[in-house]
Design an enzyme around this catalytic site. Structure first.
Site, PDB file in Angstrom:
ATOM      1  CD  GLN A  92      -1.079   0.146   3.762  1.00 63.15           C
ATOM      2  OE1 GLN A  92      -1.490  -0.910   4.220  1.00 63.15           O
ATOM      3  NE2 GLN A  92      -1.401   1.319   4.270  1.00 63.15           N
ATOM      4  CB  CYS A 121      -4.426  -0.648   5.875  1.00 55.92           C
ATOM      5  SG  CYS A 121      -5.392   0.405   6.965  1.00 55.92           S
ATOM      6  CG  HIS A 129      -2.616  -1.959   9.766  1.00 58.63           C
ATOM      7  ND1 HIS A 129      -2.574  -1.296   8.567  1.00 58.63           N
ATOM      8  CD2 HIS A 129      -1.974  -3.140   9.560  1.00 58.63           C
ATOM      9  CE1 HIS A 129      -1.924  -2.045   7.678  1.00 58.63           C
ATOM     10  NE2 HIS A 129      -1.557  -3.172   8.256  1.00 58.63           N
ATOM     11  CG  ASN A 138       0.641  -5.962   6.901  1.00 55.08           C
ATOM     12  OD1 ASN A 138      -0.233  -5.147   6.614  1.00 55.08           O
ATOM     13  ND2 ASN A 138       1.571  -5.713   7.812  1.00 55.08           N
TER      14      ASN A 138
END
Ligand SMILES: *[C@@H]1O[C@H](CO)[C@@H](O)[C@H](O)[C@H]1NC(C)=O
Ligand SMILES: *[C@@H]1O[C@H](CO)[C@@H](O)[C@H](O)[C@H]1NC(C)=O
Ligand SMILES: *[C@@H]1O[C@H](CO)[C@@H](O)[C@H](O)[C@H]1NC(C)=O
Length: 625
Positions: free
Chosen positions: A73, A82, A239, A261
């Site tokens: 990202q 995110c 997040h 992630n």
């Protein structure tokens, strides 16, 4: 029924995930909390909550990986997206699961969400609201709207081009393109923390990855491998990530979540991490998880999958088209083929062979030397061998601007496919950085063309990083000199804050990252030898003459007799077949013009046409680390 969540933990659930891990580090503020805002949901069926098995990992279900490509990202610049990444990668994975991992992978575009969706673009948002947007408005794929790490808050406001576009002299929206949609969506709720954990497991097992909010600590940012266990007690959600499985460590018996992630493959365990499960570590079981199901747009072949826009703009032919018409008239009357070839390159030629096809690095016998003609199958297609799709992701070379990088796109995707073929487990979803090649003028080529054999020579000597080191932006500003030592042009990372329009932001050269190397490479021509090479080792890269008619191809077995072909474009050939009705033999190829071109970005081409057998190259992946 009293729920476990309503009071203080619900506040955590209502937190607008800011992707603001750097906020804490740089002391610039706190994540915004929206209290009392009703949670969006659309639930029409029963929740599948039958008891899940003790372990389920979507990256390895009986050896098959149901996850899509990894993302970063924070590139090309920092962006707190995110929430958009968690929601879109969960949806992409769920589409892949429902389609039994059959070709093609569909990579839902997070860019559409940060430009057109809810939330504050690169300044944060909420995965559940992303699901609501994708339910109401639909969303496109990465080849329609490439991720640019800028949202409506810092320069890329919503427009038709942010939904889907490709570029020639100017960028425009294609007439037809694929749209995807969320069907049902809601938060995961539980009566207790244990119930929450169980419901998360059940949702993941029955339907696929979910998006969850977590707290980011400094140790998590530094994390490299092992099961992460935060000791600071931080559960302030800032997040969003995607939980793609859960398991139990065989040695320590520690329970963990397997998490995707969006910080690149140089972070954690190839971009993933395992987080200790069952103790609300980082707030993961605190009630801020959301699920969404995709609308099935693929089961019924009769359903038209491309949406036609009623308000499309008629595109003016770009200047070079008009120029070329004049040139074509001129050369039609000349015998000078040398002149013709040179003029052809001026057009949209992105292929330019510099090395002789006999330039090579050959250390082991080539398939053309040991595969017998009679051992070749009637048809072959690396998109489906043993019910497995070995293709890396699909790309569009002409976005966010026009760039004649076909030679690098075709060469790099053929090589990535070959890594996946050589070891599907170790190299699942491998995507390599074409932008690195352009930045470093690696093979001498640029956005005006290049040579795939020289590309392979360069990758043999220097390697090539993952696309999450250096995402594609159709630019060729760098030079080889910049790439002799660590440089932002090779691999980079960026941090808070999201830069304003016109600013680059805080980025630096990444020094620790993996490079993938080519081992052997060479040239190849002719039907039989090409088949043997493809069958034994994977896709090859071939030059073709991309004609105006080929640009408009929408499907079927393409046929055009161009006589002596003038090769101006590189594509990848990954198989062959024979049409039962006509008996026509064809090649199966991959182009780099987006999924809205041809057959989901791929094509079938009658053998012998467009010079496809005249000038091909191959490279083998180096499996040493
Ligand atoms: C994280 O890494 C940075 C840079 O190496 C270091 O200064 C810091 O102490 C580390 N923090 C933690 C919590 O490990
Ligand atoms: C092979 O390549 C070498 C070096 O580029 C060149 O000198 C030679 O003429 C080439 N041979 C053929 C048969 O093309
Ligand atoms: C496909 O399956 C056959 C038979 O099990 C095996 O020999 C072959 O190696 C497999 N091919 C690939 C590419 O996995």
């Amino acid at each position: 029924m009293t729920k476990f969540l309503p009071s203080s933990i619900l506040v955590a659930a209502l937190v607008l995930a800011q992707c603001a891990q750097s906020l804490k580090l740089y002391n610039q503020g706190h994540a915004t909390r929206i209290q009392g805002k009703p949670r969006p949901s659309h639930v029409t069926g029963p929740l599948p909550r039958a008891k899940p098995p003790p372990q389920w990992l979507w990256n390895d279900v009986n050896g098959k990986n149901y996850l899509t490509v990894s993302r970063n990202q924070h590139l090309p610049t920092y962006c707190g997206s995110c929430w958009a990444h968690a929601a879109t990668s969960s949806l992409s994975d769920r589409i892949k699961i429902q389609r039994k991992a059959a070709w093609p992978d569909i990579n839902i575009s997070p860019q559409v969400l940060i430009s057109c969706g809810p939330g504050d673009g690169c300044h944060g948002g909420d995965a559940a609201e992303a699901n609501m947007y994708m339910h109401e408005s639909g969303v496109t794929d990465e080849t329609c709207s490439i991720y640019r790490a800028r949202g409506k808050d810092n320069g890329l406001v919503c427009s038709k081009n942010e939904i889907c576009s490709t570029c020639e002299a100017t960028c425009y929206q294609p007439k037809h393109f694929y749209k995807y949609r969320v069907d049902q969506y809601a938060d995961i709720e539980g009566l207790s923390r244990a119930d929450q954990e169980l419901n998360m497991m059940a949702e993941i097992y029955h339907r696929g990855p979910i998006s969850c909010g977590i707290a980011v600590t400094e140790a998590l940012i530094n994390h490299t491998s092992g099961i992460f266990h935060d000791k600071t007690g931080d559960i302030g959600i800032d997040h969003d990530i995607s939980v793609v499985g859960y398991g139990v460590d065989a040695d320590t018996q520690e329970k963990y979540w397997l998490i995707r992630n969006s910080w690149g493959t140089y972070w954690g365990e190839e971009g993933f991490f395992r987080l200790i499960r069952g103790i609300n570590n980082l707030g993961i079981e605190g009630g801020s998880c959301a699920w969404a199901t995709p609308v099935d747009t693929w089961s019924n072949a009769a359903v038209e999958r491309k949406e036609v826009l009623t308000n499309e703009i008629t595109m003016k032919k770009p200047l070079w088209h008009q120029f070329w018409t004049i040139v074509e008239e001129f050369v039609a009357n000349t015998e000078d083929t040398h002149l013709y070839r040179r003029l052809q390159l001026l057009r949209n030629g992105c292929k330019r062979r510099v090395l002789d096809l006999n330039e090579s690095r050959i250390l082991s016998p080539r398939p053309q030397e040991y595969v017998a003609d009679e051992d070749l199958p009637q048809d072959w297609d690396w998109r489906n061998v043993n019910e497995t799709n070995f293709m890396s992701w699909s790309v569009n070379q002409h976005t966010p601007q026009y760039c004649g990088s076909c030679w690098a796109q075709a060469g790099v995707s053929s090589l990535a496919d070959r890594f996946i073929i050589a070891d599907p487990k170790a190299y699942a979803n491998l995507a390599l950085s074409v932008q690195y090649i352009l930045n470093c003028r690696g093979a001498g080529g640029d956005c005006h063309g290049g040579d795939a054999l020289q590309l392979y020579k360069f990758i043999n000597q220097n390697g090539i990083p993952h696309v999450t080191c250096q995402p594609y932006d159709a630019n060729d500003d760098g030079s080889l000199d910049d790439c002799t030592k660590p440089n932002k042009l090779i691999c980079k990372d960026c941090t808070w804050p999201p830069p304003k329009l016109g600013e680059e932001g805080k980025c630096w050269a990444k020094e620790k990252f993996r490079r993938y190397f080519a081992e052997e490479f060479g040239g190849i021509t002719g039907t039989q030898d090409m088949k043997k090479e493809i069958f034994q080792r994977g896709p090859i890269t071939c030059g073709i003459q991309a004609t105006d008619r080929f640009l408009k191809y929408q499907g079927g077995i393409y046929h055009e007799d161009v006589g002596q072909a003038v090769l101006n474009h590189d594509i990848s050939i990954l198989g062959w077949g024979k049409d039962a009705a006509s008996g026509v033999e064809y090649w199966i190829g991959r182009n780099s013009w987006g999924t809205f071109w041809g057959e989901q970005g791929f094509f079938r081409l009658q053998m012998g046409d467009l010079g496809v057998e005249d000038n091909c190259v191959w490279a083998t992946p180096s499996l040493k680390h």
